[in-house]
Design an enzyme around this catalytic site. Structure first.
Site, PDB file in Angstrom:
ATOM      1  N   ARG A  98      36.649  28.112  -2.306  1.00 21.22           N
ATOM      2  CA  ARG A  98      37.629  27.359  -3.100  1.00 21.22           C
ATOM      3  C   ARG A  98      38.406  28.309  -4.019  1.00 21.22           C
ATOM      4  NH1 ARG A  98      39.255  26.886  -8.218  1.00 21.22           N
ATOM      5  NH2 ARG A  98      37.082  26.964  -8.900  1.00 21.22           N
ATOM      6  N   ASP A  99      37.760  28.805  -5.048  1.00 21.47           N
ATOM      7  CA  ASP A  99      38.485  29.636  -6.021  1.00 21.47           C
ATOM      8  C   ASP A  99      39.004  30.906  -5.365  1.00 21.47           C
ATOM      9  OD1 ASP A  99      39.557  30.304  -8.424  1.00 21.47           O
ATOM     10  OD2 ASP A  99      37.667  30.646  -9.463  1.00 21.47           O
ATOM     11  N   HIS A 128      31.601  31.702 -15.519  1.00 22.84           N
ATOM     12  CA  HIS A 128      32.538  31.812 -14.374  1.00 22.84           C
ATOM     13  C   HIS A 128      33.483  32.972 -14.718  1.00 22.84           C
ATOM     14  CE1 HIS A 128      35.251  29.863 -11.242  1.00 22.84           C
ATOM     15  NE2 HIS A 128      36.144  30.579 -11.911  1.00 22.84           N
ATOM     16  N   HIS A 131      35.953  36.093 -13.859  1.00 23.18           N
ATOM     17  CA  HIS A 131      36.804  36.848 -12.935  1.00 23.18           C
ATOM     18  C   HIS A 131      36.698  38.317 -13.347  1.00 23.18           C
ATOM     19  CE1 HIS A 131      39.012  33.574 -10.720  1.00 23.18           C
ATOM     20  NE2 HIS A 131      38.357  32.873 -11.634  1.00 23.18           N
ATOM     21  N   CYS A 172      44.704  35.545  -9.215  1.00 20.41           N
ATOM     22  CA  CYS A 172      45.219  34.439 -10.012  1.00 20.41           C
ATOM     23  C   CYS A 172      46.734  34.510  -9.959  1.00 20.41           C
ATOM     24  CB  CYS A 172      44.730  34.489 -11.455  1.00 20.41           C
ATOM     25  SG  CYS A 172      45.481  33.193 -12.463  1.00 20.41           S
ATOM     26  N   ASN A 181      37.071  36.205  -8.414  1.00 21.37           N
ATOM     27  CA  ASN A 181      35.805  36.011  -9.133  1.00 21.37           C
ATOM     28  C   ASN A 181      34.936  37.248  -8.953  1.00 21.37           C
ATOM     29  OD1 ASN A 181      36.470  33.164  -7.687  1.00 21.37           O
ATOM     30  ND2 ASN A 181      35.695  32.872  -9.733  1.00 21.37           N
TER      31      ASN A 181
HETATM   32  P1  HMG Z   1      51.872  16.072 -10.667  1.00 20.21           P
HETATM   33  O1  HMG Z   1      53.061  16.529  -9.892  1.00 20.21           O
HETATM   34  O2  HMG Z   1      51.988  15.952 -12.140  1.00 20.21           O
HETATM   35  O3  HMG Z   1      51.263  14.706 -10.044  1.00 20.21           O
HETATM   36  O4  HMG Z   1      50.662  17.064 -10.314  1.00 20.21           O
HETATM   37  P2  HMG Z   1      51.794  13.250  -9.977  1.00 20.21           P
HETATM   38  O5  HMG Z   1      50.674  12.349 -10.361  1.00 20.21           O
HETATM   39  O6  HMG Z   1      53.126  13.118 -10.679  1.00 20.21           O
HETATM   40  O7  HMG Z   1      52.059  13.093  -8.406  1.00 20.21           O
HETATM   41  C1  HMG Z   1      53.010  13.884  -7.737  1.00 20.21           C
HETATM   42  C2  HMG Z   1      52.654  13.995  -6.272  1.00 20.21           C
HETATM   43  O8  HMG Z   1      51.384  14.645  -6.145  1.00 20.21           O
HETATM   44  C3  HMG Z   1      52.521  12.657  -5.573  1.00 20.21           C
HETATM   45  O9  HMG Z   1      52.934  12.856  -4.227  1.00 20.21           O
HETATM   46  C4  HMG Z   1      51.058  12.392  -5.588  1.00 20.21           C
HETATM   47  O10 HMG Z   1      50.630  11.565  -4.535  1.00 20.21           O
HETATM   48  C5  HMG Z   1      50.490  13.795  -5.405  1.00 20.21           C
HETATM   49  P3  HMG Z   1      54.399  12.470  -3.724  1.00 20.21           P
HETATM   50  O11 HMG Z   1      54.537  10.996  -4.024  1.00 20.21           O
HETATM   51  O12 HMG Z   1      55.360  13.307  -4.529  1.00 20.21           O
HETATM   52  O13 HMG Z   1      54.374  12.823  -2.277  1.00 20.21           O
HETATM   53  N1  HMG Z   1      49.135  13.936  -5.935  1.00 20.21           N
HETATM   54  C6  HMG Z   1      48.106  14.411  -5.217  1.00 20.21           C
HETATM   55  N2  HMG Z   1      48.049  14.870  -3.953  1.00 20.21           N
HETATM   56  C7  HMG Z   1      46.843  15.277  -3.511  1.00 20.21           C
HETATM   57  N3  HMG Z   1      45.722  15.264  -4.288  1.00 20.21           N
HETATM   58  C8  HMG Z   1      45.762  14.808  -5.538  1.00 20.21           C
HETATM   59  C9  HMG Z   1      47.000  14.362  -6.058  1.00 20.21           C
HETATM   60  N4  HMG Z   1      47.377  13.856  -7.239  1.00 20.21           N
HETATM   61  C10 HMG Z   1      48.681  13.603  -7.157  1.00 20.21           C
HETATM   62  N5  HMG Z   1      44.644  14.811  -6.275  1.00 20.21           N
HETATM   63  C11 HMG Z   1      48.322  17.512 -10.049  1.00 20.21           C
HETATM   64  C12 HMG Z   1      49.398  16.884 -10.898  1.00 20.21           C
HETATM   65  C13 HMG Z   1      47.066  17.546 -10.855  1.00 20.21           C
HETATM   66  C14 HMG Z   1      48.145  16.675  -8.796  1.00 20.21           C
HETATM   67  C15 HMG Z   1      48.804  18.931  -9.634  1.00 20.21           C
HETATM   68  O14 HMG Z   1      49.188  19.615 -10.786  1.00 20.21           O
HETATM   69  C16 HMG Z   1      47.728  19.713  -8.938  1.00 20.21           C
HETATM   70  O15 HMG Z   1      47.340  19.381  -7.823  1.00 20.21           O
HETATM   71  N6  HMG Z   1      47.231  20.782  -9.571  1.00 20.21           N
HETATM   72  C17 HMG Z   1      46.119  21.534  -9.003  1.00 20.21           C
HETATM   73  C18 HMG Z   1      46.121  22.901  -9.541  1.00 20.21           C
HETATM   74  C19 HMG Z   1      44.930  23.647  -9.016  1.00 20.21           C
HETATM   75  O16 HMG Z   1      44.237  23.248  -8.087  1.00 20.21           O
HETATM   76  N7  HMG Z   1      44.676  24.808  -9.646  1.00 20.21           N
HETATM   77  C20 HMG Z   1      43.599  25.646  -9.262  1.00 20.21           C
HETATM   78  C21 HMG Z   1      42.256  25.125  -9.683  1.00 20.21           C
HETATM   79  S1  HMG Z   1      41.835  25.457 -11.389  1.00 20.21           S
HETATM   80  C22 HMG Z   1      41.137  27.006 -11.345  1.00 20.21           C
HETATM   81  O17 HMG Z   1      41.190  27.670 -10.345  1.00 20.21           O
HETATM   82  C23 HMG Z   1      40.381  27.503 -12.518  1.00 20.21           C
HETATM   83  C24 HMG Z   1      38.882  27.529 -12.280  1.00 20.21           C
HETATM   84  O18 HMG Z   1      38.550  28.369 -11.175  1.00 20.21           O
HETATM   85  C25 HMG Z   1      38.159  28.054 -13.517  1.00 20.21           C
HETATM   86  C26 HMG Z   1      38.743  29.349 -14.056  1.00 20.21           C
HETATM   87  O19 HMG Z   1      38.773  30.353 -13.343  1.00 20.21           O
HETATM   88  O20 HMG Z   1      39.168  29.310 -15.207  1.00 20.21           O
HETATM   89  C27 HMG Z   1      38.353  26.119 -11.968  1.00 20.21           C
HETATM   90 MG    MG Z   2      38.284  30.605 -11.336  1.00 24.41          MG
END
Ligand code: HMG
Ligand code: MG
Length: 308
Positions: free
Chosen positions: A17-18, A209, A211, A242, A251
């Site tokens: 995933r990450d 966690h 990196h 990132c 990571n």
């Molecule tokens: P948004 O654009 O604000 O969402 O995104 P919305 O509610 O306005 O919806 C817009 C569109 O997104 C719609 O589709 C929804 O259906 C769709 P459309 O009508 O335009 O075709 N949508 C989704 N589609 C699939 N799955 C969903 C979903 N929700 C809405 N769950 C949202 C908001 C949260 C969805 C977006 O910003 C997003 O997906 N962000 C994910 C970012 C991400 O995954 N980042 C990486 C993970 S975090 C990380 O890595 C850090 C970590 O490792 C720890 C660390 O290292 O610090 C965990």
């Molecule tokens: Mg991470």
């Protein structure tokens, strides 16, 4: 900390995933399933298998539903997924996922860039996710990002991290993973961070966690171990990077953590040799070389043996 007082550590493998979410090449669900099955076969027991997020935001995680449907049910293995909202949870449940993670940030700027809402709004969304997950009998882990600084706004205080950690723990997350998203932490900063967070969340519910951007991740894990943390997230071959943090690496490599734990005499239940092989498999798929110092050393030794 002594080895006798700390006989075991639980690793959460986040490479699929990450790691993969930050690689330039997007791998098919089939390859991701192969990777996950091999990692479980090597002894890893908690594995992040995907993310039910918008494929427009993170194309690398598209097809996570297919991944979950293809994964075998293994008695002692937990496959988990990231969910940012109700829609994500519903998709995860439909795919048969039995544990999820919500992810908040300790920095407003990162929260906006990552999930398009403020920290307070994200916590509100997660409340709804918690209720539905509880009804479905699904456990929820909580992440806090930017615990050692934010790529946009810089300094993040341990108190800010503790406040978000307390909110996630208070709403029912069973564990809080402290994410050094930009890999800028040091052992001293790690000690301050754990000290602040353990005031509001039991230390046995905290995970590290890290990196490895500045090469401090293994040192930070040692500092966290000395502060009684016993759960760490890592990625085979140090997959990832990132997108918001130029020069950031992935990571900490699982192989590097295993070598550290072996040196400390701490149980982990994972086959290091097998991890090196799996790293080679996934690196070949991605056209990259390993980011693990330990894997590089072990591969060098193997190569030298082959020449003799
Ligand atoms: P948004 O654009 O604000 O969402 O995104 P919305 O509610 O306005 O919806 C817009 C569109 O997104 C719609 O589709 C929804 O259906 C769709 P459309 O009508 O335009 O075709 N949508 C989704 N589609 C699939 N799955 C969903 C979903 N929700 C809405 N769950 C949202 C908001 C949260 C969805 C977006 O910003 C997003 O997906 N962000 C994910 C970012 C991400 O995954 N980042 C990486 C993970 S975090 C990380 O890595 C850090 C970590 O490792 C720890 C660390 O290292 O610090 C965990
Ligand atoms: Mg991470």
């Amino acid at each position: 900390m002594s080895a006798a007082a700390a006989p075991s550590v639980r690793l959460v493998e986040v490479g699929a995933r990450d790691g993969l979410q930050n690689e330039a090449l997007t791998l098919s669900p089939q390859i991701r399933v192969q990777l996950l099955r091999r990692l479980a076969g090597a002894g890893l027991r908690t594995l992040e298998a995907g993310a039910f997020v918008s494929p427009r935001w993170v194309p690398q995680m598209a097809g996570s539903g297919e991944v979950f449907k293809a994964l075998p049910t293994l008695a002692d293995v937990t496959w988990t997924a990231l969910v940012p909202n109700r829609q994500g949870l519903e998709a995860a449940l439909a795919a048969g996922c039995r544990e999820v993670a919500v992810f908040a940030a300790a920095s407003e700027a990162f929260s906006q860039k990552n999930i398009n809402c403020s920290i307070a709004q994200s916590l509100q969304r997660f409340q709804e996710v918690m209720v539905l997950a509880r009804e479905a009998g699904v456990k929820v882990r909580g992440y806090v990002s930017c615990v050692m600084g934010c790529p946009f706004s810089g300094y993040v205080s341990p108190e800010a991290v503790a406040a978000v950690s307390a909110a996630l723990y208070g709403m029912g997350c069973y564990e809080i993973s402290l994410g050094d998203t930009i890999g800028a932490g040091t052992p001293a900063a790690t000690r301050r961070l754990i000290e602040a967070c353990r005031q509001v969340v039991p230390v046995n519910a905290l995970a590290g966690h890290f990196h490895d951007t500045y090469g401090m991740a293994v040192a930070n894990i040692l500092a966290a171990l000395e502060a009684d943390v016993r759960v760490f997230d890592s990625s085979v071959a140090g997959l990832g990077g990132c997108p918001y943090s130029p020069g950031a690496t992935g990571n900490v490599a699982t192989e590097d953590v295993l070598y550290l734990l072996d040196g400390l005499g701490i149980e982990h239940g994972v086959d290091l040799d097998a991890l090196v092989d799996i790293g080679e498999f996934i690196n070949a798929e991605l056209g990259r070389t390993t980011a693990s110092r330990v894997a590089r050393a072990m591969l060098g030794k193997r190569h030298a043996r082959e020449l003799n």
